[in-house]
Design a protein around this motif. Structure first.
Motif, mmCIF file in Angstrom:
data_model
loop_
_atom_site.group_PDB
_atom_site.id
_atom_site.type_symbol
_atom_site.label_atom_id
_atom_site.label_comp_id
_atom_site.label_asym_id
_atom_site.label_seq_id
_atom_site.Cartn_x
_atom_site.Cartn_y
_atom_site.Cartn_z
ATOM 1 N N PHE A 1 0.801 -1.227 0.000
ATOM 2 C CA PHE A 1 0.000 0.000 0.000
ATOM 3 C C PHE A 1 0.838 1.283 0.000
ATOM 4 O O PHE A 1 0.286 2.379 -0.064
ATOM 5 N N VAL A 2 2.144 1.149 0.062
ATOM 6 C CA VAL A 2 3.007 2.327 0.071
ATOM 7 C C VAL A 2 2.806 3.116 -1.227
ATOM 8 O O VAL A 2 2.855 2.567 -2.324
ATOM 9 N N GLY A 3 2.529 4.416 -1.054
ATOM 10 C CA GLY A 3 2.353 5.292 -2.214
ATOM 11 C C GLY A 3 0.991 5.187 -2.884
ATOM 12 O O GLY A 3 0.739 5.847 -3.884
ATOM 13 N N LYS A 4 0.104 4.395 -2.331
ATOM 14 C CA LYS A 4 -1.217 4.208 -2.950
ATOM 15 C C LYS A 4 -2.268 5.048 -2.236
ATOM 16 O O LYS A 4 -2.142 5.378 -1.069
ATOM 17 N N HIS A 5 -3.308 5.380 -2.981
ATOM 18 C CA HIS A 5 -4.480 6.066 -2.442
ATOM 19 C C HIS A 5 -5.585 5.025 -2.339
ATOM 20 O O HIS A 5 -5.946 4.406 -3.337
ATOM 21 N N VAL A 6 -6.128 4.843 -1.146
ATOM 22 C CA VAL A 6 -7.081 3.767 -0.878
ATOM 23 C C VAL A 6 -8.444 4.370 -0.552
ATOM 24 O O VAL A 6 -8.542 5.333 0.206
ATOM 25 N N PHE A 7 -9.484 3.780 -1.131
ATOM 26 C CA PHE A 7 -10.848 4.264 -0.927
ATOM 27 C C PHE A 7 -11.694 3.156 -0.309
ATOM 28 O O PHE A 7 -11.716 2.031 -0.803
ATOM 29 N N PHE A 8 -12.402 3.495 0.762
ATOM 30 C CA PHE A 8 -13.347 2.600 1.418
ATOM 31 C C PHE A 8 -14.728 3.200 1.202
ATOM 32 O O PHE A 8 -14.948 4.370 1.501
ATOM 33 N N ASP A 9 -15.680 2.406 0.731
ATOM 34 C CA ASP A 9 -16.977 2.965 0.376
ATOM 35 C C ASP A 9 -18.128 2.204 1.024
ATOM 36 O O ASP A 9 -18.176 0.974 0.971
ATOM 37 N N GLY B 1 -19.768 -0.315 9.599
ATOM 38 C CA GLY B 1 -19.022 -0.669 10.793
ATOM 39 C C GLY B 1 -17.980 -1.721 10.476
ATOM 40 O O GLY B 1 -17.975 -2.298 9.388
ATOM 41 N N PHE B 2 -17.094 -1.959 11.442
ATOM 42 C CA PHE B 2 -16.016 -2.913 11.253
ATOM 43 C C PHE B 2 -15.823 -3.708 12.531
ATOM 44 O O PHE B 2 -16.124 -3.231 13.620
ATOM 45 N N THR B 3 -15.272 -4.905 12.388
ATOM 46 C CA THR B 3 -14.896 -5.701 13.550
ATOM 47 C C THR B 3 -13.543 -5.216 14.051
ATOM 48 O O THR B 3 -12.840 -4.474 13.353
ATOM 49 N N GLY B 4 -13.159 -5.653 15.232
ATOM 50 C CA GLY B 4 -11.853 -5.289 15.771
ATOM 51 C C GLY B 4 -10.723 -5.712 14.846
ATOM 52 O O GLY B 4 -9.765 -4.961 14.628
ATOM 53 N N GLN B 5 -10.821 -6.907 14.288
ATOM 54 C CA GLN B 5 -9.785 -7.403 13.377
ATOM 55 C C GLN B 5 -9.737 -6.558 12.102
ATOM 56 O O GLN B 5 -8.663 -6.263 11.587
ATOM 57 N N GLN B 6 -10.899 -6.169 11.608
ATOM 58 C CA GLN B 6 -10.941 -5.318 10.415
ATOM 59 C C GLN B 6 -10.312 -3.956 10.702
ATOM 60 O O GLN B 6 -9.601 -3.406 9.854
ATOM 61 N N PHE B 7 -10.543 -3.420 11.895
ATOM 62 C CA PHE B 7 -9.919 -2.144 12.258
ATOM 63 C C PHE B 7 -8.394 -2.267 12.276
ATOM 64 O O PHE B 7 -7.685 -1.337 11.895
ATOM 65 N N LYS B 8 -7.874 -3.420 12.720
ATOM 66 C CA LYS B 8 -6.420 -3.619 12.719
ATOM 67 C C LYS B 8 -5.878 -3.607 11.289
ATOM 68 O O LYS B 8 -4.835 -3.011 11.021
ATOM 69 N N VAL B 9 -6.582 -4.254 10.381
ATOM 70 C CA VAL B 9 -6.172 -4.271 8.967
ATOM 71 C C VAL B 9 -6.236 -2.855 8.405
ATOM 72 O O VAL B 9 -5.307 -2.387 7.732
ATOM 73 N N ILE B 10 -7.323 -2.159 8.693
ATOM 74 C CA ILE B 10 -7.481 -0.782 8.204
ATOM 75 C C ILE B 10 -6.368 0.112 8.743
ATOM 76 O O ILE B 10 -5.824 0.950 8.015
ATOM 77 N N ALA B 11 -6.005 -0.074 10.012
ATOM 78 C CA ALA B 11 -4.932 0.734 10.592
ATOM 79 C C ALA B 11 -3.624 0.532 9.832
ATOM 80 O O ALA B 11 -2.890 1.495 9.571
ATOM 81 N N GLU B 12 -3.338 -0.696 9.443
ATOM 82 C CA GLU B 12 -2.117 -0.963 8.677
ATOM 83 C C GLU B 12 -2.180 -0.314 7.294
ATOM 84 O O GLU B 12 -1.179 0.192 6.787
ATOM 85 N N ILE B 13 -3.358 -0.346 6.693
ATOM 86 C CA ILE B 13 -3.523 0.290 5.377
ATOM 87 C C ILE B 13 -3.348 1.800 5.501
ATOM 88 O O ILE B 13 -2.668 2.428 4.686
ATOM 89 N N ILE B 14 -3.950 2.392 6.529
ATOM 90 C CA ILE B 14 -3.806 3.829 6.759
ATOM 91 C C ILE B 14 -2.335 4.178 6.972
ATOM 92 O O ILE B 14 -1.829 5.146 6.422
ATOM 93 N N ARG B 15 -1.653 3.369 7.777
ATOM 94 C CA ARG B 15 -0.243 3.623 8.092
ATOM 95 C C ARG B 15 0.630 3.626 6.833
ATOM 96 O O ARG B 15 1.488 4.469 6.656
ATOM 97 N N ALA B 16 0.387 2.672 5.955
ATOM 98 C CA ALA B 16 1.277 2.479 4.808
ATOM 99 C C ALA B 16 0.928 3.340 3.598
ATOM 100 O O ALA B 16 1.813 3.728 2.842
ATOM 101 N N SER B 17 -0.338 3.649 3.408
ATOM 102 C CA SER B 17 -0.761 4.306 2.166
ATOM 103 C C SER B 17 -0.461 5.806 2.182
ATOM 104 O O SER B 17 -0.214 6.399 3.227
ATOM 105 N N SER B 18 -0.513 6.384 0.984
ATOM 106 C CA SER B 18 -0.345 7.841 0.875
ATOM 107 C C SER B 18 -1.562 8.576 1.405
ATOM 108 O O SER B 18 -1.454 9.644 1.994
#
Length: 157
Positions: free
Chosen positions: A60-68, A72-89
């Motif tokens: 996800f480095v340098g990428k723009h990510v869209f969630f539509d 709501g999200f589960t705790g595990q999904q929030f962990k995945v999202i946090a990693e995507i937020i951390r890595a993406s542009s």
């Protein structure tokens, strides 16, 4: 919580009854996980594996990510999202909400809770959070529907 997270908590506990009880919980959780892994496929394991892969990946480095259109999200999904937020542009989230993000009891309470959690995750990661933008007129712009929402919300409290 994963078994490893439970073990980390247990390692931080000092001796005593709480640690003994926590050790019992660890034994049960480990046996349960072993039984499940032997016979069943747990879809939540896929999210755990994805999370672990994302922590060492530069996908996800340098990428723009869209969630539509999530509500709501589960705790595990929030962990995945946090990693995507951390890595993406950048990340952009689109939610169906009335824009009252502090509302904890209305029709959009679960959506607003997810929004607050995404904002908290971003701020903890030191990521700039732009002001939420509400697009278009609310579809429920009706005094009758507003009264119904207030009535239903008052019943939940």
């Amino acid at each position: 919580m994963s078994f490893d997270e439970l073990k980390d908590v247990n390692d931080k506990l000092t001796s005593g009854r709480l640690k003994d009880k926590f050790n019992d919980i660890l034994l049960v959780a480990n046996a349960y996980d072993s039984l499940l892994k032997a016979k069943y496929i747990d879809p939540m394991d896929n999210l755990k594996k994805l999370y672990e892969m994302l922590t060492v990946s530069d996908y996800f480095v340098g990428k723009h990510v869209f969630f539509d259109s999530f509500k709501g999200f589960t705790g595990q999904q929030f962990k995945v999202i946090a990693e995507i937020i951390r890595a993406s542009s950048s990340c952009c989230f689109a939610f169906a909400s009335d824009g009252n993000f502090s509302d904890e009891t209305g029709v959009f309470a679960s959506v607003n809770s997810a929004i607050r959690k995404i904002v908290d995750i971003s701020k903890k990661l030191g990521i700039e959070v732009l002001k939420p933008e509400c697009v278009g007129e609310p579809r429920y712009n009706s005094d009758d529907l507003a009264a119904l929402e207030r009535y239903i919300s008052s019943m939940l409290v």
